[in-house]
Design an enzyme around this catalytic site. Structure first.
Site, PDB file in Angstrom:
ATOM      1  N   THR A 190       6.196   8.264   9.672  1.00 41.28           N
ATOM      2  CA  THR A 190       6.923   7.985   9.787  1.00 41.28           C
ATOM      3  C   THR A 190       6.033   7.215   7.786  1.00 41.28           C
ATOM      4  OG1 THR A 190       5.257   6.240  10.461  1.00 41.28           O
ATOM      5  CG2 THR A 190       6.774   6.891  11.844  1.00 41.28           C
ATOM      6  N   CYS A 205       1.287  11.175   9.290  1.00 46.13           N
ATOM      7  CA  CYS A 205       2.483  10.654  10.050  1.00 46.13           C
ATOM      8  C   CYS A 205       4.108  10.724   9.428  1.00 46.13           C
ATOM      9  CB  CYS A 205       2.500   8.992  10.741  1.00 46.13           C
ATOM     10  SG  CYS A 205       3.323   8.936  11.860  1.00 46.13           S
ATOM     11  N   GLU A 218      -6.506   7.533   8.051  1.00 44.04           N
ATOM     12  CA  GLU A 218      -5.476   8.147   9.034  1.00 44.04           C
ATOM     13  C   GLU A 218      -5.080   9.026   8.094  1.00 44.04           C
ATOM     14  OE1 GLU A 218      -0.876   7.336   9.965  1.00 44.04           O
ATOM     15  OE2 GLU A 218      -2.263   6.412  10.119  1.00 44.04           O
ATOM     16  N   ARG A 258       4.272   0.865   1.706  1.00 42.99           N
ATOM     17  CA  ARG A 258       5.169  -0.163   2.674  1.00 42.99           C
ATOM     18  C   ARG A 258       3.733  -1.449   2.007  1.00 42.99           C
ATOM     19  NH1 ARG A 258       2.036  -3.197   6.636  1.00 42.99           N
ATOM     20  NH2 ARG A 258       2.871  -3.963   8.512  1.00 42.99           N
ATOM     21  N   ARG A 301       0.769  -0.961  -0.117  1.00 42.28           N
ATOM     22  CA  ARG A 301       0.258   0.397  -0.322  1.00 42.28           C
ATOM     23  C   ARG A 301       1.178   1.150   0.689  1.00 42.28           C
ATOM     24  NH1 ARG A 301       1.350   3.197   3.674  1.00 42.28           N
ATOM     25  NH2 ARG A 301       1.116   2.466   6.339  1.00 42.28           N
ATOM     26  N   ARG A 321       4.506  -6.188  13.555  1.00 42.28           N
ATOM     27  CA  ARG A 321       3.921  -6.082  13.611  1.00 42.28           C
ATOM     28  C   ARG A 321       1.854  -7.262  14.344  1.00 42.28           C
ATOM     29  NH1 ARG A 321       1.015  -1.198  10.149  1.00 42.28           N
ATOM     30  NH2 ARG A 321       2.628  -0.191  10.754  1.00 42.28           N
ATOM     31  N   ARG A 347      -4.952   5.777   0.991  1.00 34.30           N
ATOM     32  CA  ARG A 347      -4.556   4.343   1.046  1.00 34.30           C
ATOM     33  C   ARG A 347      -4.386   3.842   0.228  1.00 34.30           C
ATOM     34  NH1 ARG A 347      -2.436   3.279   6.385  1.00 34.30           N
ATOM     35  NH2 ARG A 347      -0.917   5.822   7.054  1.00 34.30           N
ATOM     36  N   GLU A 364      -1.520  -1.554  13.088  1.00 30.41           N
ATOM     37  CA  GLU A 364      -0.133  -1.015  13.880  1.00 30.41           C
ATOM     38  C   GLU A 364      -0.474  -1.451  15.294  1.00 30.41           C
ATOM     39  OE1 GLU A 364       3.375   2.796  14.051  1.00 30.41           O
ATOM     40  OE2 GLU A 364       0.635   2.760  12.959  1.00 30.41           O
TER      41      GLU A 364
END
Length: 657
Positions: free
Chosen positions: A574, A572, A526, A581, A426, A609, A530, A614
């Site tokens: 990160t 975020c 988020e 990812r 993703r 994870r 995505r 997460e």
């Protein structure tokens, strides 16, 4: 009654420097470009001779009685000429200031270049220290003391790989045999010799201590002394108690440790002089190890970025918005007040960015960007966090974007088939022209949804599917999609909630799913978007090819925010960079039980994870394993590295069976 103005002028005239230019004003000959730095020894400016395009540096020193001796001796700098010492070109002078014109060093500080070296070993450190010592030897041979050796004053002349290292900013101390020797002052206690703290006269031995402290930093990645405050640091420096418990120090060769210890000898008479240091067996390369000092580089990278961030802040022309000072402003620490004054065009302040960390001290990162401007408006917090998390040199970082050819990815062998349950890749994306999560309202969030729904009309063939509003799905439908790993969880992440990511939930959130259920797009979870490619089994080539095709199709309609340095920006930090990812749900019960899973993942730049996202836990020994790196490499490289890492984990798992 005396003429005070005339007396003041005469007092300043007492400090004229021999061989300085006095009859032509500095500003008639040079044009100032910008301020480079400022400190206890003056202000450094970038400048150029008027009518020319060659740049140089000018240090401006204000005249005062405390500097009478050192200013008289400034002319001695004009005779210095060595490949490892910055050349002073000329000195201008008027009744108020001295202007020292020198070469402009454009190659950056030694530490800045060191953190980019691959590999970096004791042998590379030796080559750096040799150049510095050659410069110190020349200065000492000229009966001078540098007196200000610290990382900021050790720089490369230019950007060429073969560039010389030069010592800059000599502290303008008088000739050694002068009866008016002054006490040396080093502006950073980490590099200040014990005798200086005892208010004794600085001499060549003081320079050697400073070099030892720098050698420690170069080899260990951290400064030599640890203390909660200046008083603790003073005590440790006076006794020579530098940190010998640091793992990166313990891993050094005995000869490297011996070299540092002999330079950081409390008694100046027992300390190595420059000639002894140059003849030391370790410095001659006879006993330097060739092991990569990767841990030292990671620590050093953090220090470098902190220094650059502080330098960035020092240059900011922050001003309060009103001349009237409230009591809150009066009693808040000045730097805190200045930080709180900074906002983006969306009204985001630093408080908005760190809100989740304040409410959740257990956060691993705790930093969010409520709008894309945050990454450049608040570099004092975003840049070092990005550097620390992603292990990159944020100041030289450039975005890398290349999908490559999916067919060139490695295949998983048949023996891995039963262990890999599913594969997914993703990316996170932010639409141009909008803030993120907490700064969105119902209208702007609806606009994002509508733009994305319009882009879905272009998805044809295997990508063809339907969009579902989250608010229109039944709880049973939601739960089923979550359990089958197609839909995001239902606003249950406390960290994201504190950051403001769930405002107006579940309105204007949704999910697009193709008919084959192998291509999914989340809207306004988020991040704005995505984009996910997923399927059972381990055919990562198919998964990646589908993702690339979907992204390219969607980008025909909408435009995503892209930063030259940080790549695709997300809520975020990160997830910035590629925003990619790549992961598999994989069975690793034995490896997890052995306690080695997380350590091994760390060494492979992988992130383990639970299967529900997460901060969730593993179920039945099944883990969601993905690439940890998001930035500094291309999308293809990240997927390829993940595949190779998964193979390594499964080989370890099979070895335990």
């Amino acid at each position: 009654m005396p003429d005070t103005k005339s007396s003041k002028l005469e007092s300043k005239m007492d400090y004229w420097v021999q061989e300085s230019v006095k009859d032509v004003p500095f500003d008639e000959q040079y044009e100032v470009i910008e301020e480079l730095s400022s400190g206890p020894f003056g202000t450094n400016l970038k400048c150029k001779p008027r009518g020319q395009n060659t740049f140089c540096c000018v240090k401006i020193l204000a005249k005062n009685k405390n500097r009478k001796v050192s200013l008289k001796e400034t002319s001695h700098l004009l005779k210095l000429k060595h490949q490892n010492v910055t050349r002073i070109k000329e000195i201008f002078e008027d009744t108020d200031n001295i202007y020292i014109i020198s070469e402009l060093m454009i190659g950056g500080e030694v530490l800045e270049r060191t953190v980019k070296m691959k590999p970096f070993t004791e042998r590379e450190a030796v080559q750096i220290l040799k150049q510095i010592l050659n410069g110190i030897r020349y200065i000492h041979d000229e009966d001078l003391v540098h007196g200000n050796i610290k990382p900021e004053n050790l720089v490369y002349e230019d950007l060429n790989d073969e560039s010389s290292i030069k010592l800059t900013d000599i502290a303008l101390y008088p000739i050694l045999d002068n009866e008016l020797l002054k006490h040396a002052i080093v502006s950073n206690i980490q590099y200040c010799a014990p005798e200086i703290l005892r208010n004794e006269v600085g001499d060549p031995a003081s320079d050697m201590w400073s070099l030892g402290a720098f050698a420690y930093l170069l080899l260990c990645g951290e400064e030599p002394f640890k203390g909660e405050n200046n008083e603790e640091l003073y005590k440790k420096v006076l006794k020579g108690y530098f940190n010998t418990d640091l793992p990166s120090y313990e891993s050094l060769s005995m000869n490297a440790k011996d070299f540092i210890s002999r330079l950081m000898e409390v008694d100046p008479k027992k300390r190595l002089n420059v000639y002894q240091a140059l003849k030391n067996p370790w410095l001659l390369g006879q006993a330097a190890r060739n092991d990569n000092l990767s841990n030292a580089l990671d620590s050093m990278r953090v220090i470098v970025n902190k220094k650059k961030t502080q330098s960035f802040l020092n240059k900011q022309a922050l001003r309060t918005k009103t001349g009237k000072e409230s009591m809150a402003q009066k009693y808040l620490p000045k730097d805190v007040w200045l930080w709180l004054q900074k906002t983006t065009k969306y009204g985001t302040s630093l408080v908005d960015c760190v809100k989740s960390a304040v409410e959740n001290p257990s956060s691993s990162v705790g930093l969010y960007a409520p709008d894309p401007e945050c990454y450049d408006t608040f570099p004092e917090i975003f840049w070092p966090v990005i550097s620390d998390y992603h292990k990159v040199d944020v100041y030289s970082l450039k975005s890398v974007h290349d999908f490559g050819d999916p067919n060139e990815l490695p295949d998983f062998e048949e023996k891995y088939a039963d262990s890999i349950i599913s594969s997914r890749i993703r990316v996170g994306r932010t639409l141009e022209g909008f803030p993120m999560g907490p700064k969105l309202n119902r209208d702007t969030r609806e606009q994002i949804k509508d733009e994305m729904v319009e882009s879905f009309r272009n998805l044809q063939g295997e990508l063809y599917g339907d969009f579902f509003e989250l608010s229109e799905l039944s709880y049973q439908e939601r739960d089923h999609l979550i359990e089958t790993h197609y839909l995001f969880t239902d606003a249950d992440d406390k960290y994201l909630n504190s950051a403001g990511g769930y405002t107006d939930w579940p309105l204007n959130r949704g999910i697009f799913i193709n008919r084959k259920r192998t291509f999914v797009v989340w809207i306004n979870e988020e991040d704005h978007v995505r984009i996910i490619s997923i399927q059972k089994g381990n055919n990562i080539k198919q998964v990646y090819a589908r993702l690339v095709k979907g992204i390219n199709t969607i980008e025909q309609t909408v435009k995503f925010v892209h930063h030259d340095k940080f790549g695709y920006l997300t809520f975020c930090p990160t997830n910035i960079g590629t925003g990619l990812r790549a992961s598999v749900h994989v069975k690793l019960p034995k490896l997890a039980a052995s306690g080695r899973l997380r350590e091994l993942c760390e060494s492979l730049d992988l992130q383990p994870r639970g299967v529900h996202g997460e901060n969730s836990e593993s179920e039945g020994g099944i883990f969601d394993i993905s690439n940890k790196v998001r930035i500094g490499k291309s999308e293809f490289d990240l997927v390829n590295s993940m595949c190779l890492g998964i193979k390594t984990l499964l080989d370890e798992e099979f070895a335990l069976q």
